[in-house]
Scaffold this motif. Structure first.
Motif, PDB file in Angstrom:
ATOM      1  N   SER A 160       1.078   6.779  -6.678  1.00  0.00           N
ATOM      2  CA  SER A 160       0.007   7.313  -7.142  1.00  0.00           C
ATOM      3  C   SER A 160      -0.023   8.903  -6.614  1.00  0.00           C
ATOM      4  CB  SER A 160      -1.226   6.893  -6.529  1.00  0.00           C
ATOM      5  OG  SER A 160      -2.324   7.320  -7.033  1.00  0.00           O
ATOM      6  N   LEU A 161       0.412   9.211  -5.554  1.00  0.00           N
ATOM      7  CA  LEU A 161       0.148  10.586  -5.147  1.00  0.00           C
ATOM      8  C   LEU A 161       1.671  11.364  -5.223  1.00  0.00           C
ATOM      9  CD1 LEU A 161      -2.385   9.578  -3.954  1.00  0.00           C
ATOM     10  CD2 LEU A 161      -1.837  10.671  -1.681  1.00  0.00           C
ATOM     11  N   ASP A 162       2.595  10.804  -5.729  1.00  0.00           N
ATOM     12  CA  ASP A 162       3.875  11.235  -5.871  1.00  0.00           C
ATOM     13  C   ASP A 162       4.590  11.800  -4.639  1.00  0.00           C
ATOM     14  OD1 ASP A 162       6.162  11.904  -7.302  1.00  0.00           O
ATOM     15  OD2 ASP A 162       5.517  13.870  -7.920  1.00  0.00           O
ATOM     16  N   LEU A 163       4.557  10.991  -3.833  1.00  0.00           N
ATOM     17  CA  LEU A 163       4.816  11.481  -2.420  1.00  0.00           C
ATOM     18  C   LEU A 163       5.914  10.359  -2.063  1.00  0.00           C
ATOM     19  CD1 LEU A 163       4.002  13.378   0.036  1.00  0.00           C
ATOM     20  CD2 LEU A 163       2.359  11.558   0.635  1.00  0.00           C
ATOM     21  N   PRO A 164       7.353  11.167  -1.477  1.00  0.00           N
ATOM     22  CA  PRO A 164       8.292   9.764  -1.134  1.00  0.00           C
ATOM     23  C   PRO A 164       7.939   9.061   0.116  1.00  0.00           C
ATOM     24  CG  PRO A 164       8.879  12.153  -0.735  1.00  0.00           C
ATOM     25  CD  PRO A 164       7.635  12.273  -1.242  1.00  0.00           C
ATOM     26  N   GLY A 165       8.595   7.921   0.236  1.00  0.00           N
ATOM     27  CA  GLY A 165       8.529   6.944   1.252  1.00  0.00           C
ATOM     28  C   GLY A 165       8.590   7.495   2.666  1.00  0.00           C
ATOM     29  N   HIS A 166       9.572   8.696   2.802  1.00  0.00           N
ATOM     30  CA  HIS A 166       9.790   9.051   4.104  1.00  0.00           C
ATOM     31  C   HIS A 166       8.821  10.260   4.582  1.00  0.00           C
ATOM     32  CE1 HIS A 166      12.843  11.599   1.400  1.00  0.00           C
ATOM     33  NE2 HIS A 166      11.707  12.306   2.005  1.00  0.00           N
ATOM     34  N   ARG A 167       7.865  10.555   3.509  1.00  0.00           N
ATOM     35  CA  ARG A 167       6.693  11.426   4.012  1.00  0.00           C
ATOM     36  C   ARG A 167       5.343  10.784   3.759  1.00  0.00           C
ATOM     37  NH1 ARG A 167       7.340  15.890   0.195  1.00  0.00           N
ATOM     38  NH2 ARG A 167       5.150  16.315   0.719  1.00  0.00           N
ATOM     39  N   LEU A 168       5.489   9.435   3.592  1.00  0.00           N
ATOM     40  CA  LEU A 168       4.174   8.617   3.689  1.00  0.00           C
ATOM     41  C   LEU A 168       4.673   7.274   4.400  1.00  0.00           C
ATOM     42  CD1 LEU A 168       1.621   7.518   2.673  1.00  0.00           C
ATOM     43  CD2 LEU A 168       2.620   6.765   0.670  1.00  0.00           C
ATOM     44  N   VAL A 198       0.785  -1.225  -0.021  1.00  0.00           N
ATOM     45  CA  VAL A 198      -0.070   0.034   0.094  1.00  0.00           C
ATOM     46  C   VAL A 198       0.950   1.165   0.104  1.00  0.00           C
ATOM     47  CG1 VAL A 198      -1.726   1.505   1.390  1.00  0.00           C
ATOM     48  CG2 VAL A 198      -1.985  -0.982   1.182  1.00  0.00           C
ATOM     49  N   ARG A 199       1.819   1.139   1.010  1.00  0.00           N
ATOM     50  CA  ARG A 199       2.868   2.259   1.006  1.00  0.00           C
ATOM     51  C   ARG A 199       3.265   2.696  -0.500  1.00  0.00           C
ATOM     52  NH1 ARG A 199       8.248   3.649   2.730  1.00  0.00           N
ATOM     53  NH2 ARG A 199       8.815   2.034   1.646  1.00  0.00           N
ATOM     54  N   ASP A 200       4.105   1.735  -1.123  1.00  0.00           N
ATOM     55  CA  ASP A 200       4.655   1.929  -2.352  1.00  0.00           C
ATOM     56  C   ASP A 200       3.755   2.314  -3.571  1.00  0.00           C
ATOM     57  OD1 ASP A 200       6.579   1.049  -1.012  1.00  0.00           O
ATOM     58  OD2 ASP A 200       7.149  -0.764  -2.246  1.00  0.00           O
ATOM     59  N   ALA A 201       2.442   1.696  -3.366  1.00  0.00           N
ATOM     60  CA  ALA A 201       1.392   2.224  -4.404  1.00  0.00           C
ATOM     61  C   ALA A 201       1.011   3.623  -4.229  1.00  0.00           C
ATOM     62  CB  ALA A 201       0.125   1.156  -4.492  1.00  0.00           C
TER      63      ALA A 201
END
Ligand code: FES
Ligand code: FES
Lengths: 160, 799
Positions: B241-249, B234-237
């Motif tokens: 989709s939202l163009d948000l890097p993993g360290h802000r999601l 879910v994080r990666d998808a």
């Protein structure tokens, strides 16, 4: 239109103003009082996850309005034992692996408390019948029945 | 280990935790209401979401008017597909399969709706009550496009197309072939077959789907607390989709109230709630009510299988062919695709048997229903039902006992590894051992004589057997879903001893009832030489390991356990190196156990705490070079994975008056390799069998021809309650697998074997009436009809 209600929950007195008449008891416990141990699995009275004791009787908190319990005494799962000191039934659930995801568990415990207090539970069929209004999707019930059986034995040992 | 006696090598080598019925770490919090499920999060002044869902099965959206809803008390925002179009990229459930059409996943229906229950608009308000009030004020005009409900209709010429761009309602088609089925079938002494069907199910976890997103102003970051078993995916998808890097999601699956697959795919609501949090810079909450959960979570099974098996005169199965239609619903799900369930039916149809030639063709067909997705067992409950029915039909035709015909066809111990006709390779597993153990435990011979007595009295008593095998803990060589590009073949463990001596083991798996906090800690305790109660397991949190997927496909014990063992080995070497300095002993003479490093044969020891202090806090004791950080990370890939197998035996009695099926005996003999915790293993089997009983006897999502769901409450969708589930006997054939630790996956098996065993038992019970069982669930109503038809038929004959 809203009302003020007074309840005793797990021995603690709460006076809550501004309770909307349509507020469900389950939402009142979870959102207003922050007691999220009571779970909501269906909101139509079938799954039993929301079971609490009102004046000593088990009820489905999703089928009651908060204003209906004004002046009542309520016990939720938070009012049984603590992690350090589980009560008899909780301890037997742990001993017999009577829970997996834990979502149905508060309802199972409250129904179990009610059954243990009110009925002799002579056979395991009696326990299963008593649990028929509480759904669990994880355990297949076998270990829940074993836990309640064992708690019943321990209670009668204590009583005699 | 409290005595002062010098430690001997034997004490060290004996595993203390793996294999023991250790009480679960999770339980004290879950038993006292202190667990924390997604809906229990209490962010600061959260807003609440409510979804307006389609009342139409298939229609063009011609107008949406949200003005009145927006003006309703407490409403902050109303979102539609149009208003969020710039906020995300659609998520595509990609696959390398040929003949596959990937339907894009959108947070809200755009242009048209394709099933009743699909989210069309979202209201955001200050309370859930107010958000739901406002839903009623949204006006939508639909132009009906014609419902497609039955899959047989969906494939006919002229049926309305759900996805115009696909050009067909067949979203996926595949064929498996080995040998010359046609000529083998012709040469067979007997051929048995028929049309088999398993209706649509709901996985129905007791916790409805639930999401809380927490907005962090300081960093413009969000954390999604989700009732998911795939937080990493879910994080990666959503990141993409939202163009948000993993360290802000960050995506966290806290305590999760069961999944069984229904929380194992990316959901539109998960994307939408993150979009809303970013737009409004606020925290939000949403929990499905039961109706929403049943009518919008991924559904299960729903296949029609035309199958035929040929046997030689000795009862050896020589040919198998099948044509499968899978009713996959309106969309392909992410990441598994709509191929997951139906394709798995044809790839597992030969089961644990040595069938020489095979042809299995499958079509996944779009209909106006929620998508099907993973559900405990995936495909194999159906393939096992069909193959085991065919085995019984063959046995009957040839006059061979059902137990015996299986013994003749199962892959034998000396024949592993064995490649079955669909191409799957079984590694060494106790197929025959499970069959024998189940027969012995059930008292098969005695059951048969009980049956003979019952029949004399005119009672309907039947015995059913089901054997099956499954692939578990699969590594990178096999994709969990056909052609899927995500790496499902590895798992990471990161084990750290901090400056206080505390041990934290972080994993990418995501428990939703399986007790992984306990079982993984058992492994770590043994392999690191720590005390069980000192190990804290963290899982289900995308911030804890760089890449993760979650728990699905019976992988977590094998992959998580394997990763843990490797990481422990590395860390334990580090501990020994430090200890050898501190104890002034040769590293080879040091063993680690019970939270201490000990010089063998002496009473010289240092605790983890002392070791941590020396490494991190103390500038004098160790040379700089020896101050290695006490942590180890390992990513484990079992490459192929491993087989798990079982035989189930059920005895049932059918009441001719009420047509109720009572299960009088239920036995499971299973091989899950080395057992980590017998309490948990038995619990998984019990729960799986109970779900299989539901699939066999009660559960059915009924859609009418207009695509309306007729069984959307727990009153109409009946899952087993305590009186309907029998006591089960579970026996273990513990043959160690070839993967690290010798484990095999075992979370799903119960649901694979039970429908077939019960179907066979009912068929056996009803065989004096000449009734066959080819459709599940066998509800009392269906049994009644079959009995009525049989009566009419026999009257017709006697006339
Ligand atoms: S939530 Fe109250 S009975 Fe299900
Ligand atoms: S333990 Fe999960 S529903 Fe009962």
């Amino acid at each position: 239109m809203s009302a003020k209600i007074s309840v005793i929950v797990n021995g603690e007195k709460y006076d809550v103003p501004g309770v909307e008449p349509r507020l469900l008891l389950s939402d009142f416990l979870r959102d207003t009082l922050g007691l999220t141990g009571t779970h909501v699995g269906c909101e139509h009275g079938v799954c039993g996850a929301c079971t609490v004791l009102v004046n000593g009787d088990s009820v489905r908190s999703c089928l009651m309005f908060a204003i209906q319990v004004d002046g009542s005494e309520i016990t939720t799962v938070e009012g049984l034992g603590t992690p350090e000191e589980l009560n008899v039934l909780q301890a037997q659930f742990r001993e017999h692996h009577g829970l997996q995801c834990g979502f149905c568990t508060p309802g199972m415990l409250m129904t179990g408390e009610d059954l243990l207090r009110k009925y002799p539970l002579a056979t395991d069929e009696d326990i299963r019948e008593g649990l028929s209004g509480n759904l669990c999707r994880c355990t297949g019930y076998q270990n829940i029945v074993a836990a309640i059986r064992s708690a019943a034995t321990k209670r009668s040992e204590k009583a005699s | 280990m409290n005595s002062d006696r010098p430690a001997q090598p034997l004490d060290v080598l004996r595993p203390r935790n793996v294999g023991a019925p250790i009480r679960r770490t999770e339980d004290p919090r879950l038993l006292t209401g202190r667990g924390e499920y997604s809906a229990d999060r209490k962010p600061d002044r959260p807003l609440h979401l409510a979804f307006l869902r389609s009342s139409q099965a298939h229609a063009r959206i011609t107008r949406i008017d949200t003005a009145a809803a927006l003006a309703s008390p407490g409403v902050v925002e109303v979102l539609t597909a149009e208003s969020i179009v710039k906020d995300f990229k659609p998520v595509i459930p990609f696959s390398r399969m040929t003949n596959y059409y990937a339907t894009p996943i959108l947070p809200l229906a755009a242009g048209k709706v394709r099933y009743v229950g699909e989210a069309v608009a979202a209201v955001i308000a200050t309370s859930r009550y107010l958000a739901e009030d406002a839903l009623e004020l949204i006006e939508i005009d639909y132009e009906p496009l014609g419902a497609v409900s039955r899959p047989e209709f969906a494939v006919t010429e002229g049926a309305p197309l759900l996805h115009d761009a696909a050009g067909t309602n067949v979203l996926v088609a595949r064929e498996f072939k080995k040998g010359d089925v046609a000529s083998d079938s012709k040469a067979a002494a007997v051929r048995v077959g028929g049309r088999f069907e398993v209706t649509r199910k709901a996985p129905l976890a007791m916790e409805p789907r639930s999401y809380t997103v927490e907005y962090e102003k300081r960093r413009d970051a969000i954390t999604l607390y989700t009732s998911s078993n795939i937080p990493g995916i879910v994080r990666d998808a959503i990141s993409e989709s939202l163009d948000l890097p993993g360290h802000r999601l960050r995506v966290v699956a806290p305590d999760v109230g069961g999944s069984f697959g229904s929380k194992g795919s990316l959901y539109p609501e998960e994307i939408l709630i993150c979009i809303a949090a970013r737009r409004l810079r606020r925290s939000l909450k949403w929990t499905a009510d039961r109706l929403e959960d049943i009518s919008s979570s991924s559904q299960a099974f729903a296949e029609i299988v035309d199958a035929e098996m040929g046997f030689d005169a000795n009862g050896i199965a020589i040919s198998l062919q099948a044509d499968v239609i899978g009713d996959v619903g309106a969309y392909s799900i992410y990441p598994w695709t709509c191929g997951l369930e139906p394709v798995q039916v044809v790839s597992f149809l030969p089961g644990p048997y040595k069938i020489a030639s095979y042809r299995g063709a499958v079509r996944g067909v779009a209909t106006c229903k929620p998508p099907t997705g993973p559900y405990r067992g995936v495909g194999r409950p159906i393939s096992t039902f069909v193959t085991e029915r065919l085995m019984d039909l063959g046995a009957k035709a040839l006059g061979i006992d059902p137990l015996e015909i299986r013994r003749r066809n199962l892959v034998r111990p000396e024949e592993f590894p064995y490649r079955i006709a669909s191409g799957i390779i079984w590694d060494r597993t106790g197929f025959v051992e499970c069959l024998d153990a189940a027969a012995e435990t059930a008292g098969y011979r005695e059951l048969r004589s009980l049956q003979a007595d019952a029949r004399k009295q005119g009672r309907l008593f039947g015995i059913g057997i089901a054997s099956y095998a499954e692939l578990t803990g699969i590594g990178s060589r096999i994709a969990v879903a056909p052609g899927m590009p995500i790496n499902t073949g590895s798992e990471t463990a990161k084990i750290t001893i901090d400056s206080t001596g505390a041990i934290t083991a972080a994993f990418g798996v995501a428990s939703h009832g399986q007790g992984l906090e306990t079982t993984l800690a058992q492994i770590v305790a043994d392999d690191l030489g720590a005390r069980f109660e000192d190990v804290r397991v963290i899982q289900g949190d995308s911030d804890e390991v760089p890449m993760s997927t979650g728990s699905y496909a019976s992988r977590s014990a094998v992959l998580g356990g394997g990763a843990a063992k490797h990481a422990c080995r590395i860390l334990s070497e580090k501990i020994k190196r430090v200890a050898s300095h501190l104890l002034e002993a040769n590293q080879d003479d040091i063993e680690v156990f019970g939270g201490k490093a000990i010089v063998l044969g002496t009473d010289r020891a240092v605790t983890f705490r002392q070791i941590a202090k020396a490494v991190y806090s103390d500038m004098k004791t160790l040379p700089v070079k020896a101050r290695e950080e006490l942590s180890a990370t390992y990513t484990y890939d079992p490459i192929n994975g491993t087989t798990a197998a079982a035989t189930h035996i059920a005895a049932v009695e059918v009441d001719p008056a009420t047509c109720f099926v009572r299960i009088v005996k239920y036995v499971v003999a299973e091989d899950c390799g080395r057992i980590i915790n017998p309490l948990i293993v038995d619990g998984q089997v019990h729960g799986g069998v109970a779900q299989g009983i539901g699939a066999a006897l009660f559960e059915e999502l009924v859609y009418d021809d207009d695509g309306q769901l007729l069984s959307a409450s727990l009153i109409d969708y009946v899952i087993p309650s305590a009186p309907e589930v029998p006591n089960m006997e579970v026996v273990h054939v513990e043959s160690e697998s070839g993967v690290e630790g010798g484990f095999r996956g075992m979370g799903e098996g119960g649901t694979i074997g039970a429908p077939a065993a019960i179907a066979n038992a009912i068929a056996d019970a009803l065989s004096p009436l000449g009734i066959e069982v080819s459709l599940l669930p066998m509800t009392p109503e269906r049994i009644f009809r079959l009995m009525e038809q049989a009566k009419l038929k026999s009257r017709g004959k006697s006339r």
